[in-house]
Design a protein around this motif. Sequence first.
Motif, mmCIF file in Angstrom:
data_model
loop_
_atom_site.group_PDB
_atom_site.id
_atom_site.type_symbol
_atom_site.label_atom_id
_atom_site.label_comp_id
_atom_site.label_asym_id
_atom_site.label_seq_id
_atom_site.Cartn_x
_atom_site.Cartn_y
_atom_site.Cartn_z
ATOM 1 N N ASP A 135 -0.692 1.349 3.565
ATOM 2 C CA ASP A 135 -0.392 -0.082 3.490
ATOM 3 C C ASP A 135 -1.512 -0.868 2.813
ATOM 4 O OD1 ASP A 135 1.883 0.562 4.925
ATOM 5 O OD2 ASP A 135 0.974 0.087 6.859
ATOM 6 N N VAL A 136 -1.918 -0.422 1.631
ATOM 7 C CA VAL A 136 -2.990 -1.111 0.906
ATOM 8 C C VAL A 136 -2.440 -2.088 -0.134
ATOM 9 C CG1 VAL A 136 -4.599 0.783 1.263
ATOM 10 C CG2 VAL A 136 -3.170 0.771 -0.781
ATOM 11 N N GLY A 137 -1.162 -2.027 -0.440
ATOM 12 C CA GLY A 137 -0.589 -2.909 -1.451
ATOM 13 C C GLY A 137 -0.359 -4.308 -0.916
ATOM 14 N N LEU A 138 -0.226 -5.263 -1.832
ATOM 15 C CA LEU A 138 -0.001 -6.646 -1.425
ATOM 16 C C LEU A 138 1.347 -6.821 -0.744
ATOM 17 C CD1 LEU A 138 -1.350 -8.502 -4.599
ATOM 18 C CD2 LEU A 138 -2.431 -8.393 -2.358
ATOM 19 N N ILE A 258 -17.448 -8.171 -2.602
ATOM 20 C CA ILE A 258 -16.097 -7.608 -2.611
ATOM 21 C C ILE A 258 -16.150 -6.240 -3.287
ATOM 22 C CG2 ILE A 258 -13.725 -7.939 -3.389
ATOM 23 C CD1 ILE A 258 -14.297 -10.957 -3.410
ATOM 24 N N CYS A 259 -15.595 -5.244 -2.638
ATOM 25 C CA CYS A 259 -15.678 -3.865 -3.115
ATOM 26 C C CYS A 259 -14.298 -3.385 -3.535
ATOM 27 C CB CYS A 259 -16.252 -2.968 -2.021
ATOM 28 S SG CYS A 259 -16.646 -1.297 -2.583
ATOM 29 N N TRP A 260 -14.213 -2.849 -4.738
ATOM 30 C CA TRP A 260 -12.966 -2.274 -5.259
ATOM 31 C C TRP A 260 -13.051 -0.759 -5.124
ATOM 32 C CZ3 TRP A 260 -11.823 -1.640 -11.158
ATOM 33 C CH2 TRP A 260 -10.581 -0.994 -11.330
ATOM 34 N N ILE A 261 -12.224 -0.192 -4.243
ATOM 35 C CA ILE A 261 -12.149 1.247 -4.019
ATOM 36 C C ILE A 261 -11.025 1.800 -4.894
ATOM 37 C CG2 ILE A 261 -11.904 3.075 -2.308
ATOM 38 C CD1 ILE A 261 -14.324 1.351 -1.883
ATOM 39 N N LYS A 262 -11.333 2.787 -5.738
ATOM 40 C CA LYS A 262 -10.366 3.314 -6.695
ATOM 41 C C LYS A 262 -9.752 4.614 -6.169
ATOM 42 C CE LYS A 262 -13.359 1.614 -10.412
ATOM 43 N NZ LYS A 262 -14.097 1.984 -11.637
ATOM 44 N N THR A 263 -8.437 4.662 -6.136
ATOM 45 C CA THR A 263 -7.734 5.885 -5.771
ATOM 46 C C THR A 263 -7.369 6.663 -7.031
ATOM 47 O OG1 THR A 263 -5.572 4.755 -5.814
ATOM 48 C CG2 THR A 263 -6.784 4.742 -3.730
ATOM 49 N N LEU A 312 -12.153 -6.117 0.590
ATOM 50 C CA LEU A 312 -11.891 -4.763 0.110
ATOM 51 C C LEU A 312 -10.607 -4.746 -0.702
ATOM 52 C CD1 LEU A 312 -13.255 -1.950 0.465
ATOM 53 C CD2 LEU A 312 -11.587 -1.498 2.253
ATOM 54 N N ILE A 313 -10.665 -4.112 -1.867
ATOM 55 C CA ILE A 313 -9.500 -3.930 -2.732
ATOM 56 C C ILE A 313 -9.327 -2.434 -2.955
ATOM 57 C CG2 ILE A 313 -8.470 -4.435 -4.971
ATOM 58 C CD1 ILE A 313 -10.245 -6.906 -5.143
ATOM 59 N N ILE A 314 -8.145 -1.914 -2.678
ATOM 60 C CA ILE A 314 -7.861 -0.487 -2.860
ATOM 61 C C ILE A 314 -6.672 -0.368 -3.807
ATOM 62 C CG2 ILE A 314 -7.306 1.695 -1.731
ATOM 63 C CD1 ILE A 314 -8.464 0.593 0.826
ATOM 64 N N THR A 315 -6.913 0.078 -5.030
ATOM 65 C CA THR A 315 -5.856 0.260 -6.024
ATOM 66 C C THR A 315 -6.139 1.519 -6.830
ATOM 67 O OG1 THR A 315 -7.008 -1.106 -7.668
ATOM 68 C CG2 THR A 315 -5.455 -2.232 -6.209
ATOM 69 N N GLU A 316 -5.169 1.904 -7.630
ATOM 70 C CA GLU A 316 -5.287 3.098 -8.465
ATOM 71 C C GLU A 316 -6.285 2.856 -9.597
ATOM 72 O OE1 GLU A 316 -4.176 7.113 -9.468
ATOM 73 O OE2 GLU A 316 -3.975 5.856 -7.675
ATOM 74 N N GLU A 317 -7.064 3.874 -9.888
ATOM 75 C CA GLU A 317 -8.040 3.777 -10.967
ATOM 76 C C GLU A 317 -7.333 3.683 -12.319
ATOM 77 O OE1 GLU A 317 -12.192 5.986 -12.062
ATOM 78 O OE2 GLU A 317 -10.485 7.260 -11.610
#
Length: 456
Positions: A135-138, A258-263, A312-317
């Motif tokens: 559940d990381v999407g908006l 703010i940290c962007w975590i890349k999947t 925290l932002i979690i999205t695809e690289e």
Amino acid sequence: MNSRLQEIRERQKLRRQLLAQQLGAESADSIGAVLNSKDELKEIEETREICRASYDSLTLPSKRKAQVEGEDTEEAVEAQKDEVEVQQPEESNPYEEVYKDSSTFLKGTQSLNPHNDYCQHFVDTGHRPQNFIRDVGLADRFEEYPKLRELIRLKDELIASTNIPPMYLQADPEHFDLHDLKSEFDVILLEPPLEEYYRESGISHTERFWTWDDIMRLEIEEISAQRSFVFLWCGSGEGLDLGRMCLRKWGFRRCEDICWIKTNKNNPGKTKAMDPKAVFQRTKEHCLMGIKGTVRRSTDGDFIHANVDIDLIITEEPEMGNVEKPVEIFHIIEHFCLGRRRLHLFGRDSTIRPGWLTVGPTLTNTNFNPEAYASHFSLPDSHLSGCTEEVERLRPKSPPAKLKSDRGGGPPRGGRGGPNVGRGGDRGRERNRPSFRGDRGGFRGRGGSHRGFQPR
């Protein structure tokens, strides 16, 4: 004892069946063929024979001795049970399964779920641990939190209704004078093309990248309002320190990171070019947030709404050669700051959006007019989006500040013996004065006069 051995063997048999199902083997007997080569199988078989021979040489003499001497006591039976339980794992051929990856490790004896060792899973498969965060999407982030979901919906509607039309200006900040914008801004988002991005994304060095000295020379302090915020993308290396220096030079105080975590769900195991300056594989980027002026959560609700989003932002690289930042950064800024004067430096055609003035060297068109832009904010407080009663009711709020009287600043309290005795009385206050002891030798005994304060 026979029933105990039978129970252990049944469990081992079931465990081997589960492992065979997990590995895709035809049967429990073919697990070794799936995991090992012929040479390894031969070595395992030799080790197995050695273990069996050593087990027989240790257990059979003791059993014969017990039968001859007639040791049928309870202690002897318990000792034999312990010996069998200790030796049983060797009998079950512990060397037969040589584990190659984390998929064969199970949480429990009867479980089909793989062990949640995400670091080992990354080593085996290339899937980063952040790939398994749900559940990381908006769209589905607040499904289990209806109050927050309703708040986000209402704020998005309010932002969409108060946004100005998108404006954009094709200009290179290296040569463009920011004073020509003829406006002050409540929010400034900087996305400089750092050399770090070029090293990691594989973009050719023919394109212009900015050093931190170039970024520091930008006159951000001249176009920021008295109370304003700046968001600076700084990568994950030296920019964490140099970005803070830029904020201080521009008159801002760093308040968040703010940290962007890349999947890498779409391309597991495939990473961008390794940064030669990095010690670990970098799977994140940072966006420093700075504040200018005095802004308090409890009193400045007309300008900020705190605690609506997380840092925290979690999205695809992005794919190789793509330096796009997640669009969620715009949502975080718009939900947080109610100021409508928003500037995006180093923007691109893909980042043009309502409510923002986008300035960048790679833009293909221009529609910015300083007078038309300023006309949207000509009325008093027209640079604020405002707030509805429903949003104000739902948004997280800081507790009200305590008054001085609530913190114990009222009239002095007396001690046990009355108003002049104890910590709260006059005697206590006199005792705290520097002249309490008076001259040397001020106390002459239990019944003598006191020079430090007047006797009662």
